[in-house]
Design a protein around this motif. Structure first.
Motif, PDB file in Angstrom:
ATOM      1  N   ALA A  58       0.842  -1.086  -0.180  1.00 21.98           N
ATOM      2  CA  ALA A  58       0.041  -0.065  -0.105  1.00 21.98           C
ATOM      3  C   ALA A  58       0.902   1.174  -0.082  1.00 21.98           C
ATOM      4  O   ALA A  58       1.969   1.369   0.728  1.00 21.98           O
ATOM      5  CB  ALA A  58      -0.988  -0.200   1.026  1.00 21.98           C
ATOM      6  N   TYR A  59       0.367   2.410  -0.653  1.00 21.48           N
ATOM      7  CA  TYR A  59       1.360   3.326  -0.907  1.00 21.48           C
ATOM      8  C   TYR A  59       0.369   4.794  -0.758  1.00 21.48           C
ATOM      9  O   TYR A  59      -0.848   4.634  -0.742  1.00 21.48           O
ATOM     10  CB  TYR A  59       1.832   3.521  -2.371  1.00 21.48           C
ATOM     11  CG  TYR A  59       2.742   2.486  -2.627  1.00 21.48           C
ATOM     12  CD1 TYR A  59       4.317   2.595  -2.404  1.00 21.48           C
ATOM     13  CD2 TYR A  59       2.430   1.531  -3.386  1.00 21.48           C
ATOM     14  CE1 TYR A  59       5.043   1.559  -2.746  1.00 21.48           C
ATOM     15  CE2 TYR A  59       3.238   0.566  -3.718  1.00 21.48           C
ATOM     16  CZ  TYR A  59       4.609   0.588  -3.509  1.00 21.48           C
ATOM     17  OH  TYR A  59       5.595  -0.520  -3.869  1.00 21.48           O
ATOM     18  N   TYR A  60       1.137   5.800  -0.299  1.00 21.49           N
ATOM     19  CA  TYR A  60       0.279   7.194  -0.491  1.00 21.49           C
ATOM     20  C   TYR A  60       1.209   7.993  -1.223  1.00 21.49           C
ATOM     21  O   TYR A  60       2.221   8.254  -0.749  1.00 21.49           O
ATOM     22  CB  TYR A  60       0.241   7.637   0.975  1.00 21.49           C
ATOM     23  CG  TYR A  60      -0.933   8.955   1.133  1.00 21.49           C
ATOM     24  CD1 TYR A  60      -2.230   8.619   1.136  1.00 21.49           C
ATOM     25  CD2 TYR A  60      -0.161  10.188   0.669  1.00 21.49           C
ATOM     26  CE1 TYR A  60      -3.070   9.698   0.945  1.00 21.49           C
ATOM     27  CE2 TYR A  60      -1.303  11.226   0.637  1.00 21.49           C
ATOM     28  CZ  TYR A  60      -2.637  10.886   0.902  1.00 21.49           C
ATOM     29  OH  TYR A  60      -3.502  12.092   1.085  1.00 21.49           O
ATOM     30  N   ASN A  61       0.548   8.607  -2.221  1.00 21.32           N
ATOM     31  CA  ASN A  61       1.087   9.717  -3.174  1.00 21.32           C
ATOM     32  C   ASN A  61       0.630  11.072  -2.881  1.00 21.32           C
ATOM     33  O   ASN A  61      -0.408  11.347  -3.194  1.00 21.32           O
ATOM     34  CB  ASN A  61       1.464   9.309  -4.761  1.00 21.32           C
ATOM     35  CG  ASN A  61       2.016  10.014  -5.489  1.00 21.32           C
ATOM     36  OD1 ASN A  61       3.021  10.659  -5.011  1.00 21.32           O
ATOM     37  ND2 ASN A  61       1.731  10.248  -6.688  1.00 21.32           N
ATOM     38  N   HIS A  62       1.627  11.984  -2.209  1.00 11.62           N
ATOM     39  CA  HIS A  62       1.239  13.338  -1.739  1.00 11.62           C
ATOM     40  C   HIS A  62       1.630  13.929  -3.250  1.00 11.62           C
ATOM     41  O   HIS A  62       2.816  14.133  -3.192  1.00 11.62           O
ATOM     42  CB  HIS A  62       1.708  13.621  -0.325  1.00 11.62           C
ATOM     43  CG  HIS A  62       1.388  14.966  -0.211  1.00 11.62           C
ATOM     44  ND1 HIS A  62       0.172  15.641  -0.319  1.00 11.62           N
ATOM     45  CD2 HIS A  62       2.338  15.924   0.224  1.00 11.62           C
ATOM     46  CE1 HIS A  62       0.369  16.892   0.036  1.00 11.62           C
ATOM     47  NE2 HIS A  62       1.460  17.071   0.404  1.00 11.62           N
ATOM     48  N   CYS A  63       0.636  14.727  -3.774  1.00 11.48           N
ATOM     49  CA  CYS A  63       1.136  15.508  -4.885  1.00 11.48           C
ATOM     50  C   CYS A  63       1.245  16.885  -4.559  1.00 11.48           C
ATOM     51  O   CYS A  63       1.602  17.781  -5.294  1.00 11.48           O
ATOM     52  CB  CYS A  63      -0.090  15.327  -5.870  1.00 11.48           C
ATOM     53  SG  CYS A  63      -0.208  13.467  -6.429  1.00 11.48           S
ATOM     54  N   GLY A  64       1.223  17.251  -3.308  1.00 17.84           N
ATOM     55  CA  GLY A  64       1.332  18.831  -3.049  1.00 17.84           C
ATOM     56  C   GLY A  64       2.846  19.009  -2.613  1.00 17.84           C
ATOM     57  O   GLY A  64       3.697  18.232  -2.477  1.00 17.84           O
ATOM     58  N   PRO A  65       3.113  20.327  -2.273  1.00 20.60           N
ATOM     59  CA  PRO A  65       4.503  20.743  -1.911  1.00 20.60           C
ATOM     60  C   PRO A  65       4.840  20.846  -0.504  1.00 20.60           C
ATOM     61  O   PRO A  65       5.987  20.839  -0.299  1.00 20.60           O
ATOM     62  CB  PRO A  65       4.485  22.346  -2.218  1.00 20.60           C
ATOM     63  CG  PRO A  65       3.043  22.596  -2.130  1.00 20.60           C
ATOM     64  CD  PRO A  65       2.091  21.405  -2.287  1.00 20.60           C
ATOM     65  N   THR A  66       4.097  20.390   0.438  1.00 20.64           N
ATOM     66  CA  THR A  66       4.667  20.275   1.952  1.00 20.64           C
ATOM     67  C   THR A  66       4.286  18.952   2.469  1.00 20.64           C
ATOM     68  O   THR A  66       3.509  18.025   1.908  1.00 20.64           O
ATOM     69  CB  THR A  66       3.623  21.451   2.771  1.00 20.64           C
ATOM     70  OG1 THR A  66       2.222  21.055   2.568  1.00 20.64           O
ATOM     71  CG2 THR A  66       3.882  22.784   2.081  1.00 20.64           C
ATOM     72  N   THR A  67       4.594  18.855   3.706  1.00 18.69           N
ATOM     73  CA  THR A  67       4.267  17.599   4.431  1.00 18.69           C
ATOM     74  C   THR A  67       2.989  17.751   4.845  1.00 18.69           C
ATOM     75  O   THR A  67       2.231  18.628   4.842  1.00 18.69           O
ATOM     76  CB  THR A  67       5.012  17.371   5.568  1.00 18.69           C
ATOM     77  OG1 THR A  67       5.137  18.361   6.481  1.00 18.69           O
ATOM     78  CG2 THR A  67       6.550  17.098   5.159  1.00 18.69           C
ATOM     79  N   ILE A  68       2.251  16.560   5.117  1.00 16.83           N
ATOM     80  CA  ILE A  68       0.898  16.415   5.521  1.00 16.83           C
ATOM     81  C   ILE A  68       0.721  15.394   6.323  1.00 16.83           C
ATOM     82  O   ILE A  68       1.555  14.288   6.330  1.00 16.83           O
ATOM     83  CB  ILE A  68      -0.236  16.382   4.364  1.00 16.83           C
ATOM     84  CG1 ILE A  68      -0.032  15.074   3.518  1.00 16.83           C
ATOM     85  CG2 ILE A  68      -0.208  17.412   3.460  1.00 16.83           C
ATOM     86  CD1 ILE A  68      -1.043  14.595   2.624  1.00 16.83           C
TER      87      ILE A  68
END
Length: 111
Positions: A58-68
């Protein structure tokens, strides 16, 4: 558009087609043929934003510029919240992580 009496429609269509071809070639990205891109960046760009699962992982791809912060829906156990950086993060086996959702926390510290 002067001699439009005889074949006016044909000429107008030809001009329109050639004009649109010129516009399309002008909006092609400058690096369209560049194959020197970073492999990890290409893989992350090809992955969907948010949670997704491969064959076993399982993965999470964060497409934004900051950490979340994201909340992991754990199959057997307590759900937990983690901080992820931009790009692709491996969460664990997909048999153990059912889902992951954004909960906020922009600018959190990745541990």
């Amino acid at each position: 558009m002067k001699n439009l009496r005889v074949n006016g429609m044909r000429r107008w269509v030809a001009v329109a087609v050639l004009g649109s071809a010129a516009v399309m070639s002008s909006i092609t990205p400058a690096n369209a043929g560049d194959t020197s891109t970073d492999e990890a960046g290409t893989r992350a760009a090809a992955s969907p934003c948010g949670y997704y699962a491969g064959r076993e992982i399982a993965y999470y791809n964060h497409c934004g510029p900051t950490t979340i912060k994201i909340k992991l829906d754990v199959v057997r156990g307590f759900d937990r919240t983690i901080c992820v950086p931009p790009g692709e993060t491996r969460l664990g086996l997909k048999s153990q992580i059912r889902d992951a959702n954004y909960v906020g926390g922009a600018g959190c510290v990745v541990s």
